[in-house]
Design an enzyme around this catalytic site. Sequence first.
Site, PDB file in Angstrom:
ATOM      1  N   ASN A   1       0.844  -1.197   0.000  1.00 17.98           N
ATOM      2  CA  ASN A   1       0.000   0.000   0.000  1.00 17.98           C
ATOM      3  C   ASN A   1       0.876   1.242   0.000  1.00 17.98           C
ATOM      4  OD1 ASN A   1      -2.414   1.617   0.371  1.00 17.98           O
ATOM      5  ND2 ASN A   1      -1.798   1.880   2.504  1.00 17.98           N
TER       6      ASN A   1
ATOM      7  N   HIS B   1       1.090   5.132   1.083  1.00 16.75           N
ATOM      8  CA  HIS B   1       0.440   6.003   2.075  1.00 16.75           C
ATOM      9  C   HIS B   1       1.172   7.352   2.133  1.00 16.75           C
ATOM     10  CE1 HIS B   1      -1.965   6.988   5.568  1.00 16.75           C
ATOM     11  NE2 HIS B   1      -0.852   7.444   6.136  1.00 16.75           N
TER      12      HIS B   1
ATOM     13  N   SER C   1       5.126   6.567   2.159  1.00 14.78           N
ATOM     14  CA  SER C   1       5.641   5.247   2.545  1.00 14.78           C
ATOM     15  C   SER C   1       4.944   4.177   1.726  1.00 14.78           C
ATOM     16  CB  SER C   1       5.327   4.958   4.023  1.00 14.78           C
ATOM     17  OG  SER C   1       5.795   5.982   4.865  1.00 14.78           O
TER      18      SER C   1
ATOM     19  N   ASP D   1      -2.812   0.704   7.850  1.00 13.87           N
ATOM     20  CA  ASP D   1      -1.519   1.358   7.568  1.00 13.87           C
ATOM     21  C   ASP D   1      -0.420   0.943   8.550  1.00 13.87           C
ATOM     22  OD1 ASP D   1      -2.752   2.791   5.475  1.00 13.87           O
ATOM     23  OD2 ASP D   1      -3.394   4.371   6.836  1.00 13.87           O
TER      24      ASP D   1
HETATM   25  C1  GRF Z   1      -2.061   8.881  -2.815  1.00 12.53           C
HETATM   26  O1  GRF Z   1      -1.804  10.060  -2.153  1.00 12.53           O
HETATM   27  C2  GRF Z   1      -1.775   7.690  -1.934  1.00 12.53           C
HETATM   28  O2  GRF Z   1      -0.714   7.926  -1.056  1.00 12.53           O
HETATM   29  C3  GRF Z   1      -3.061   7.532  -1.161  1.00 12.53           C
HETATM   30  O3  GRF Z   1      -4.070   7.854  -2.083  1.00 12.53           O
HETATM   31  C4  GRF Z   1      -3.560   8.722  -3.077  1.00 12.53           C
HETATM   32  C5  GRF Z   1      -3.853   8.108  -4.400  1.00 12.53           C
HETATM   33  O4  GRF Z   1      -3.699   8.991  -5.461  1.00 12.53           O
HETATM   34  N1  GRF Z   1      -3.170   6.221  -0.604  1.00 12.53           N
HETATM   35  P1  GRF Z   1      -4.003   8.519  -6.944  1.00 12.53           P
HETATM   36  O5  GRF Z   1      -5.425   7.972  -6.987  1.00 12.53           O
HETATM   37  O6  GRF Z   1      -2.994   7.470  -7.324  1.00 12.53           O
HETATM   38  O7  GRF Z   1      -3.863   9.746  -7.782  1.00 12.53           O
END
Ligand code: GRF
Length: 222
Positions: A111, A113, A140, A149
């Site tokens: 994932n 984050h 991360s 997370d």
């Molecule tokens: C990113 O900021 C990621 O860290 C979080 O959700 C967002 C996804 O952005 N989990 P996108 O849909 O890839 O533009």
Amino acid sequence: MKQNTLKAAVLISGTGSNLKALIDAIKTGSLKLDIVRVVSNREEAPGVQHAINANIPVSVITHKSFPDRVTHDAAIAKVLKEDQAELIILAGYMRILSEEFTNMFDGRMINLHPSLLPLYKGLDTYNRVLETGDRETGASIHFVTAGLDSGPVISQIRIPVLPDDDAASLSARLGPMEHRLVVATVGLFCSHSIGYENGMVLHLGKAIRQPLLLKDDGTFGG
Ligand code: GRF
């Protein structure tokens, strides 16, 4: 060579800019990855179009069609298994996953984050960074476990927080860094450099004490 190309599935809920970064890196040849499927839990997720444009099979599996989380997750798992996805990449997938699902893909699901985990798990990371007055933040990538997370962190990228930053400016600056992080980290999986054993991240066969840090030159440091 095709038979050595890692098969991945990408789960999204929204914009899909990280999915797009992966697709672009595959197109330019810098990432030897085969995205066998994109799954979105939202029909209207703009990211779905990136998959369609790249001829990647898409499954929209909306949680509204299922009585509960476990049955929704089971429907997604069925698709991922049929596709024999070796790596599951959560790139902006905004649903909490059931323990049944996380256990099924233990050590094979990552994932992205937008914080320096273990700081700021959950939502609204940028405002929380600003309220605390942190001088830096980042993103991360971690293995997904049952806790939100909370799984072992594989890699991070750091950016400074500037005096006049707000949540929008932080998010705008971190976005492209996340794209770099996701491409570089998935690259480590493609070269089989990352392992997972007893809840620990292995890099080149050795347990890491701290997340791999993506540097400006595109290499990872300790
Ligand atoms: C990113 O900021 C990621 O860290 C979080 O959700 C967002 C996804 O952005 N989990 P996108 O849909 O890839 O533009």
